[in-house]
Design a protein around this motif. Structure first.
Motif, PDB file in Angstrom:
ATOM      1  N   ALA A  40      -9.801  -0.655   6.605  1.00 13.62           N
ATOM      2  CA  ALA A  40     -10.838  -1.527   7.174  1.00 13.62           C
ATOM      3  C   ALA A  40     -11.289  -2.567   6.151  1.00 13.62           C
ATOM      4  CB  ALA A  40     -12.018  -0.690   7.643  1.00 13.62           C
ATOM      5  N   PHE A  41     -11.426  -2.157   4.892  1.00 14.12           N
ATOM      6  CA  PHE A  41     -11.822  -3.086   3.829  1.00 14.12           C
ATOM      7  C   PHE A  41     -10.776  -4.187   3.655  1.00 14.12           C
ATOM      8  CE2 PHE A  41     -11.141  -4.051  -0.734  1.00 14.12           C
ATOM      9  CZ  PHE A  41     -12.307  -4.749  -0.999  1.00 14.12           C
ATOM     10  N   LEU A  42      -9.500  -3.803   3.593  1.00  9.12           N
ATOM     11  CA  LEU A  42      -8.436  -4.790   3.407  1.00  9.12           C
ATOM     12  C   LEU A  42      -8.344  -5.740   4.598  1.00  9.12           C
ATOM     13  CD1 LEU A  42      -5.702  -2.492   1.821  1.00  9.12           C
ATOM     14  CD2 LEU A  42      -7.158  -4.151   0.647  1.00  9.12           C
ATOM     15  N   ARG A  43      -8.611  -5.239   5.768  1.00  8.62           N
ATOM     16  CA  ARG A  43      -8.609  -6.112   6.943  1.00  8.62           C
ATOM     17  C   ARG A  43      -9.769  -7.093   6.892  1.00  8.62           C
ATOM     18  NH1 ARG A  43      -6.382  -3.519  12.449  1.00  8.62           N
ATOM     19  NH2 ARG A  43      -6.222  -5.763  12.763  1.00  8.62           N
ATOM     20  N   THR A  44     -10.897  -6.665   6.361  1.00  6.26           N
ATOM     21  CA  THR A  44     -12.022  -7.579   6.208  1.00  6.26           C
ATOM     22  C   THR A  44     -11.684  -8.694   5.220  1.00  6.26           C
ATOM     23  OG1 THR A  44     -13.584  -5.787   6.676  1.00  6.26           O
ATOM     24  CG2 THR A  44     -14.474  -7.752   5.623  1.00  6.26           C
ATOM     25  N   LEU A  45     -10.943  -8.363   4.161  1.00  9.38           N
ATOM     26  CA  LEU A  45     -10.513  -9.375   3.204  1.00  9.38           C
ATOM     27  C   LEU A  45      -9.606 -10.419   3.859  1.00  9.38           C
ATOM     28  CD1 LEU A  45      -9.648  -7.530  -0.138  1.00  9.38           C
ATOM     29  CD2 LEU A  45     -11.226  -9.443   0.126  1.00  9.38           C
ATOM     30  N   GLY A  46      -8.840 -10.004   4.858  1.00  9.34           N
ATOM     31  CA  GLY A  46      -7.946 -10.930   5.538  1.00  9.34           C
ATOM     32  C   GLY A  46      -6.535 -10.423   5.730  1.00  9.34           C
ATOM     33  N   MET A  47      -6.269  -9.162   5.323  1.00 12.21           N
ATOM     34  CA  MET A  47      -4.946  -8.588   5.545  1.00 12.21           C
ATOM     35  C   MET A  47      -4.853  -8.055   6.971  1.00 12.21           C
ATOM     36  SD  MET A  47      -4.057  -6.646   1.952  1.00 12.21           S
ATOM     37  CE  MET A  47      -2.291  -6.940   2.187  1.00 12.21           C
ATOM     38  N   THR A  48      -3.616  -7.840   7.430  1.00 12.30           N
ATOM     39  CA  THR A  48      -3.408  -7.280   8.761  1.00 12.30           C
ATOM     40  C   THR A  48      -2.202  -6.347   8.714  1.00 12.30           C
ATOM     41  OG1 THR A  48      -3.352  -7.891  11.122  1.00 12.30           O
ATOM     42  CG2 THR A  48      -1.823  -9.038   9.675  1.00 12.30           C
ATOM     43  N   PRO A  49      -2.152  -5.303   9.553  1.00 17.37           N
ATOM     44  CA  PRO A  49      -1.065  -4.328   9.464  1.00 17.37           C
ATOM     45  C   PRO A  49       0.283  -4.872   9.916  1.00 17.37           C
ATOM     46  CG  PRO A  49      -2.993  -3.374  10.541  1.00 17.37           C
ATOM     47  CD  PRO A  49      -3.227  -4.850  10.470  1.00 17.37           C
ATOM     48  N   LEU A  50       1.323  -4.402   9.223  1.00 21.52           N
ATOM     49  CA  LEU A  50       2.704  -4.562   9.666  1.00 21.52           C
ATOM     50  C   LEU A  50       3.233  -3.251  10.229  1.00 21.52           C
ATOM     51  CD1 LEU A  50       4.410  -6.610   6.797  1.00 21.52           C
ATOM     52  CD2 LEU A  50       3.858  -7.412   9.109  1.00 21.52           C
ATOM     53  N   ILE A  51       2.844  -2.129   9.597  1.00 26.93           N
ATOM     54  CA  ILE A  51       3.294  -0.799  10.011  1.00 26.93           C
ATOM     55  C   ILE A  51       2.111   0.151   9.905  1.00 26.93           C
ATOM     56  CG2 ILE A  51       4.912   1.101   9.581  1.00 26.93           C
ATOM     57  CD1 ILE A  51       6.695  -0.893   8.090  1.00 26.93           C
ATOM     58  N   THR A  52       1.923   0.973  10.921  1.00 28.43           N
ATOM     59  CA  THR A  52       0.903   2.017  10.876  1.00 28.43           C
ATOM     60  C   THR A  52       1.485   3.290  11.479  1.00 28.43           C
ATOM     61  OG1 THR A  52       0.005   1.362  13.046  1.00 28.43           O
ATOM     62  CG2 THR A  52      -1.016   0.371  11.084  1.00 28.43           C
ATOM     63  N   THR A  53       0.748   4.386  11.326  1.00 30.76           N
ATOM     64  CA  THR A  53       1.053   5.610  12.044  1.00 30.76           C
ATOM     65  C   THR A  53       0.057   5.733  13.191  1.00 30.76           C
ATOM     66  OG1 THR A  53      -0.380   6.812  10.522  1.00 30.76           O
ATOM     67  CG2 THR A  53       1.979   6.846  10.053  1.00 30.76           C
ATOM     68  N   GLU A  54       0.331   6.660  14.089  1.00 28.10           N
ATOM     69  CA  GLU A  54      -0.676   6.983  15.100  1.00 28.10           C
ATOM     70  C   GLU A  54      -1.896   7.526  14.374  1.00 28.10           C
ATOM     71  OE1 GLU A  54      -0.577   6.265  18.174  1.00 28.10           O
ATOM     72  OE2 GLU A  54       1.542   5.754  18.449  1.00 28.10           O
ATOM     73  N   GLY A  55      -3.056   6.996  14.675  1.00 22.90           N
ATOM     74  CA  GLY A  55      -4.241   7.332  13.912  1.00 22.90           C
ATOM     75  C   GLY A  55      -4.489   6.260  12.865  1.00 22.90           C
ATOM     76  N   ASP A  56      -5.217   6.587  11.824  1.00 18.38           N
ATOM     77  CA  ASP A  56      -5.585   5.574  10.843  1.00 18.38           C
ATOM     78  C   ASP A  56      -5.445   6.085   9.410  1.00 18.38           C
ATOM     79  OD1 ASP A  56      -7.649   7.392  10.842  1.00 18.38           O
ATOM     80  OD2 ASP A  56      -9.161   6.007  11.619  1.00 18.38           O
ATOM     81  N   GLY A  57      -4.425   6.932   9.161  1.00 13.00           N
ATOM     82  CA  GLY A  57      -4.250   7.514   7.838  1.00 13.00           C
ATOM     83  C   GLY A  57      -3.232   6.828   6.961  1.00 13.00           C
ATOM     84  N   PHE A  58      -2.569   5.787   7.477  1.00 14.11           N
ATOM     85  CA  PHE A  58      -1.520   5.106   6.718  1.00 14.11           C
ATOM     86  C   PHE A  58      -1.368   3.694   7.251  1.00 14.11           C
ATOM     87  CE2 PHE A  58       2.798   3.488   6.698  1.00 14.11           C
ATOM     88  CZ  PHE A  58       3.175   3.614   5.372  1.00 14.11           C
ATOM     89  N   ALA A  59      -1.086   2.745   6.355  1.00 20.57           N
ATOM     90  CA  ALA A  59      -0.784   1.384   6.804  1.00 20.57           C
ATOM     91  C   ALA A  59      -0.033   0.628   5.727  1.00 20.57           C
ATOM     92  CB  ALA A  59      -2.056   0.621   7.180  1.00 20.57           C
ATOM     93  N   ASP A  60       0.841  -0.240   6.172  1.00 19.63           N
ATOM     94  CA  ASP A  60       1.488  -1.262   5.364  1.00 19.63           C
ATOM     95  C   ASP A  60       0.896  -2.575   5.863  1.00 19.63           C
ATOM     96  OD1 ASP A  60       3.176  -3.327   4.523  1.00 19.63           O
ATOM     97  OD2 ASP A  60       5.030  -2.347   5.170  1.00 19.63           O
ATOM     98  N   LEU A  61       0.101  -3.234   5.007  1.00 15.06           N
ATOM     99  CA  LEU A  61      -0.600  -4.446   5.412  1.00 15.06           C
ATOM    100  C   LEU A  61      -0.048  -5.659   4.670  1.00 15.06           C
ATOM    101  CD1 LEU A  61      -3.092  -2.053   4.770  1.00 15.06           C
ATOM    102  CD2 LEU A  61      -4.122  -3.584   6.449  1.00 15.06           C
ATOM    103  N   VAL A  62      -0.148  -6.822   5.307  1.00 12.58           N
ATOM    104  CA  VAL A  62       0.370  -8.056   4.725  1.00 12.58           C
ATOM    105  C   VAL A  62      -0.748  -9.074   4.564  1.00 12.58           C
ATOM    106  CG1 VAL A  62       1.007  -9.028   6.978  1.00 12.58           C
ATOM    107  CG2 VAL A  62       2.196  -9.809   4.912  1.00 12.58           C
ATOM    108  N   ALA A  63      -0.670  -9.876   3.505  1.00 17.46           N
ATOM    109  CA  ALA A  63      -1.555 -11.022   3.309  1.00 17.46           C
ATOM    110  C   ALA A  63      -0.804 -12.278   3.713  1.00 17.46           C
ATOM    111  CB  ALA A  63      -2.008 -11.110   1.850  1.00 17.46           C
ATOM    112  N   GLY A  64      -1.462 -13.173   4.438  1.00 22.82           N
ATOM    113  CA  GLY A  64      -0.778 -14.343   4.962  1.00 22.82           C
ATOM    114  C   GLY A  64      -0.248 -15.284   3.902  1.00 22.82           C
ATOM    115  N   GLY A  65      -0.858 -15.266   2.703  1.00 23.89           N
ATOM    116  CA  GLY A  65      -0.401 -16.128   1.634  1.00 23.89           C
ATOM    117  C   GLY A  65       0.649 -15.501   0.744  1.00 23.89           C
ATOM    118  N   GLY A  66       0.997 -14.232   0.996  1.00 25.79           N
ATOM    119  CA  GLY A  66       2.033 -13.550   0.215  1.00 25.79           C
ATOM    120  C   GLY A  66       1.583 -12.203  -0.306  1.00 25.79           C
ATOM    121  N   GLY A  67       2.467 -11.231  -0.241  1.00 24.03           N
ATOM    122  CA  GLY A  67       2.183  -9.901  -0.763  1.00 24.03           C
ATOM    123  C   GLY A  67       1.743  -8.922   0.304  1.00 24.03           C
TER     124      GLY A  67
END
Length: 283
Positions: A40-67
Motif C-alpha cells: 500500500a505504501f509503494l502504491r501511494t508513492l506511485g508504483m503499481t503491481p505487475l504480479i501478485t498472488t491471491e490475497g495481499d502477501g506478495f507483489a512485484d511492483l513497477v515504477a513508471g520511470g524505471g525499476g
C-alpha cells in the motif's frame, strides 16, 4: 508463497542475445513483516503491481520511470530467513540465459538454475555476494498478472548500496557497467549515482552506521553464499514538497531536508525503514 532467491537445478543452455534480452532492470527484493502495508505504501508513492498472488502477501511492483520492487514475507516465509525490513539487491531480465551469456563474456561469474516459473540466476559480486537475476514470467503459474499501466512515470527505483570511495567503488562501477548502469556524473566522496534510462538506478553510498553491502546467509545448503544488501530509495520529477504533502495526507509523515544545497524527501515505510526520495537525475 514463492521465494525467488533459492538455488535449484543448474541450467546453462544459451538463449537469444538481443539487446532487449540482456537489459537489466533494478529490482530490489524487500522482506516485510506486513507485506500488505508495504505494498500500500509503494502504491501511494506511485508504483503499481505487475504480479501478485491471491490475497495481499506478495507483489512485484513497477515504477513508471524505471525499476521494480518485489515485496515478500520475512522470516519463516523466506528461504534465506531474511528479517523484516531487509532489502536484497536483485535485477530483472527478459532472458536469464542471454543475460548470463553477456555477463560471462564480460568476465563475471554467473550461476543459473530452473524454477517452476522460469530460469533464475545469481551474479557473484566483488564480496562473493549473490546479486539476483530474475527472469520475467511469461506464464502466471498461479500468480495474477497486471499490465502496470497505472505506474507513475515520474517515479523511478534506486537501490542504494554501501560502497567505499576508492578501489571498492571502482570495482562496483565496473561490475554495474556490465549490467548497463553507468555514472550519471562525477559524484562525490559520499555518493555516486549509476543509471540505466528506463531501468532504474544504483546508488553507491559511502558506508554509514549499520550500512553494509552483504551479510552471510542465504540457502542452508550453500553456507558460503553472501546475501547482497541495499537500501530502498527512489527518484522522482514530482515536486518534493507536493509529494511530502501527499504522503503525509495518506498517513506516511514525510518531510523535505536540504543538505549541502541538495534537497531530498525522507519518509519511514511500514517496516520502519527510512526511505529517501531524490529529484530525478539528469540522464
Amino acid at each position: 508463497m514463492v521465494d525467488r532467491t533459492g538455488p535449484g537445478t543448474t541450467h546453462d543452455e544459451p538463449e537469444r542475445t538481443s539487446p532487449q534480452a540482456i537489459a537489466f532492470t533494478v529490482f530490489p527484493l524487500r522482506f516485510s513483516a506486513d507485506p500488505a502495508a508495504l505494498i500500500a505504501f509503494l502504491r501511494t508513492l506511485g508504483m503499481t503491481p505487475l504480479i501478485t498472488t491471491e490475497g495481499d502477501g506478495f507483489a512485484d511492483l513497477v515504477a513508471g520511470g524505471g525499476g521494480r520492487v518485489m515485496v515478500h514475507g520475512a522470516g519463516a516465509a523466506s528461504a534465506t530467513a531474511a528479517p523484516a525490513g531487509e532489502t536484497q539487491l536483485s535485477t530483472a531480465v527478459r532472458s536469464v540465459g542471454a543475460a548470463a551469456e553477456h555477463l560471462r563474456a564480460a568476465g563475471l561469474e554467473v550461476t543459473v538454475w530452473d524454477e517452476s516459473y522460469g530460469h533464475q540466476g545469481n551474479l557473484t559480486g566483488p564480496h562473493g555476494e549473490a546479486i539476483g537475476i530474475n527472469e520475467d514470467q511469461a506464464d502466471p503459474y498461479g500468480y495474477v498478472l497486471h499490465d502496470g499501466s497505472e505506474a507513475d512515470p515520474r517515479l523511478s527505483v534506486t537501490a542504494v548500496r554501501a560502497s567505499a570511495e576508492g578501489p571498492e567503488r571502482d570495482r562496483d562501477i565496473e561490475i554495474f557497467a556490465a549490467l548497463g548502469f553507468v555514472p550519471v556524473d562525477g559524484g562525490n566522496h559520499g555518493y555516486r549515482a549509476l543509471a540505466s534510462p528506463g531501468h532504474g538506478s544504483i546508488g553507491l553510498h559511502e558506508p554509514s552506521s549499520g550500512m553494509v553491502a552483504c551479510r552471510p546467509g542465504g540457502d542452508p545448503g550453500h553456507p558460503d553464499l553472501q546475501v547482497s544488501l541495499v537500501r530502498l530509495g527512489f527518484e522522482t520529477s514530482e515536486d518534493l514538497d507536493e509529494l511530502a504533502a501527499r504522503l503525509s495526507h495518506a498517513g506516511y509523515p514525510a518531510h523535505v531536508v536540504t543538505d549541502e544545497g541538495e534537497r531530498r524527501l525522507h519518509v519511514t515505510d511500514p517496516d520502519g525503514q527510512v526511505v529517501e526520495v531524490h529529484p530525478r537525475s539528469a540522464r
